[in-house]
Design a protein around this motif. Structure first.
Motif, PDB file in Angstrom:
ATOM      1  N   ARG A  67      43.583  36.186  40.914  1.00 32.01           N
ATOM      2  CA  ARG A  67      43.613  37.042  39.716  1.00 32.01           C
ATOM      3  C   ARG A  67      44.802  37.992  39.768  1.00 32.01           C
ATOM      4  O   ARG A  67      45.539  38.137  38.798  1.00 32.01           O
ATOM      5  CB  ARG A  67      42.300  37.822  39.610  1.00 32.01           C
ATOM      6  CG  ARG A  67      42.143  38.591  38.327  1.00 32.01           C
ATOM      7  CD  ARG A  67      40.726  39.203  38.280  1.00 32.01           C
ATOM      8  NE  ARG A  67      40.325  39.550  36.954  1.00 32.01           N
ATOM      9  CZ  ARG A  67      40.679  40.664  36.338  1.00 32.01           C
ATOM     10  NH1 ARG A  67      41.441  41.543  36.947  1.00 32.01           N
ATOM     11  NH2 ARG A  67      40.278  40.922  35.106  1.00 32.01           N
ATOM     12  N   GLU A  68      44.989  38.644  40.901  1.00 29.58           N
ATOM     13  CA  GLU A  68      46.097  39.588  41.045  1.00 29.58           C
ATOM     14  C   GLU A  68      47.441  38.880  40.952  1.00 29.58           C
ATOM     15  O   GLU A  68      48.371  39.374  40.320  1.00 29.58           O
ATOM     16  CB  GLU A  68      45.998  40.343  42.376  1.00 29.58           C
ATOM     17  CG  GLU A  68      44.823  41.298  42.451  1.00 29.58           C
ATOM     18  CD  GLU A  68      43.483  40.623  42.779  1.00 29.58           C
ATOM     19  OE1 GLU A  68      43.462  39.410  43.111  1.00 29.58           O
ATOM     20  OE2 GLU A  68      42.454  41.292  42.670  1.00 29.58           O
ATOM     21  N   TYR A 121      39.888  33.000  34.889  1.00 28.27           N
ATOM     22  CA  TYR A 121      40.049  34.449  34.926  1.00 28.27           C
ATOM     23  C   TYR A 121      40.355  35.057  33.561  1.00 28.27           C
ATOM     24  O   TYR A 121      39.955  36.189  33.289  1.00 28.27           O
ATOM     25  CB  TYR A 121      41.166  34.839  35.903  1.00 28.27           C
ATOM     26  CG  TYR A 121      40.817  34.569  37.338  1.00 28.27           C
ATOM     27  CD1 TYR A 121      39.994  35.440  38.044  1.00 28.27           C
ATOM     28  CD2 TYR A 121      41.284  33.433  37.988  1.00 28.27           C
ATOM     29  CE1 TYR A 121      39.663  35.195  39.366  1.00 28.27           C
ATOM     30  CE2 TYR A 121      40.955  33.187  39.311  1.00 28.27           C
ATOM     31  CZ  TYR A 121      40.147  34.071  39.995  1.00 28.27           C
ATOM     32  OH  TYR A 121      39.809  33.830  41.301  1.00 28.27           O
ATOM     33  N   PHE A 122      41.081  34.337  32.727  1.00 28.87           N
ATOM     34  CA  PHE A 122      41.536  34.892  31.452  1.00 28.87           C
ATOM     35  C   PHE A 122      41.412  33.852  30.342  1.00 28.87           C
ATOM     36  O   PHE A 122      41.802  32.702  30.535  1.00 28.87           O
ATOM     37  CB  PHE A 122      43.014  35.322  31.549  1.00 28.87           C
ATOM     38  CG  PHE A 122      43.275  36.297  32.653  1.00 28.87           C
ATOM     39  CD1 PHE A 122      42.958  37.642  32.503  1.00 28.87           C
ATOM     40  CD2 PHE A 122      43.837  35.884  33.848  1.00 28.87           C
ATOM     41  CE1 PHE A 122      43.195  38.544  33.525  1.00 28.87           C
ATOM     42  CE2 PHE A 122      44.076  36.776  34.880  1.00 28.87           C
ATOM     43  CZ  PHE A 122      43.753  38.113  34.706  1.00 28.87           C
ATOM     44  N   ALA A 160      43.729  43.359  31.932  1.00 26.01           N
ATOM     45  CA  ALA A 160      43.016  43.039  33.165  1.00 26.01           C
ATOM     46  C   ALA A 160      42.587  44.331  33.848  1.00 26.01           C
ATOM     47  O   ALA A 160      43.381  45.232  34.046  1.00 26.01           O
ATOM     48  CB  ALA A 160      43.912  42.226  34.091  1.00 26.01           C
TER      49      ALA A 160
END
Length: 191
Positions: free
Chosen positions: A9-10, A47-48, A57
């Motif tokens: 995610r990061e 995630y998105f 986010a």
């Protein structure tokens, strides 16, 4: 691609921000973001829902932390003291990645009208969360809105200052709290 590696995610957020700044938001594809982050497109979509959501986010988490901090303020705390408690709580979770992301995110937002709109919506969401938390504490509606708006402005000013430092030893909280104090002092000059 190494889907199993932690931090996907990061990495997706960092990759997107860099690509948005380098080649523009419109020219950046989900496939490019996933490739730069070292994940598959399907991992991106876990995630998105789309590339627009990368900018916000963490907004839900940030809103929750601000609200929890406001709720945890001591009984009898003024609205701005409660906001300071929220800022301190949320700021304490910000680490090196958040600091590193600041200038890159600023450049990406400056280069895209759509990202500027998303950033404005994020600001509204944070203000709403803080307003609701203050109203729950019994702060009257207009005062809650004003204190929340000052809190959001203080957070943004503190974050900008924090990300521009060469070295950081104290984290975001002192910068956000200092910005809140400066805004509080400035409001006295309004009357």
């Amino acid at each position: 691609m190494a889907r199993w590696q932690p931090g996907a995610r990061e990495r997706l957020v960092l990759a997107a921000v860099d690509l948005f700044a380098d080649q523009g938001y419109d020219a950046t594809t989900v496939a490019q973001i996933a490739d730069r982050a070292g994940v598959t497109k399907s991992t991106f979509f876990r995630y998105f829902p789309d590339k627009r959501e990368l900018l916000v986010a963490g907004q839900e988490t940030l809103s929750l932390l601000l609200s929890e901090g406001i709720a945890a303020a001591p009984d009898g705390a003024s609205p701005l003291e409660a906001v300071a408690s929220g800022l301190e709580r949320a700021s304490s979770t910000m680490g090196p990645m958040n600091r590193e992301l600041g200038p890159r995110l600023k450049a990406a937002i400056a280069a895209s009208t759509e990202l500027q709109e998303r950033d404005a919506l994020k600001t509204v969401g944070l203000a709403t969360a803080m307003t609701d938390a203050l109203i729950t504490r019994g702060v009257p509606d207009p005062l809650a809105h004003l204190a929340a708006e000052l809190g959001v402005l203080a957070f943004k000013r503190g974050y900008a200052e924090w990300t521009e430092l060469e070295h950081d030893e104290h984290g975001l909280a002192p910068h956000a709290l200092k910005a809140l104090e400066e805004l509080k002092a400035a409001t006295a000059a309004l009357s």
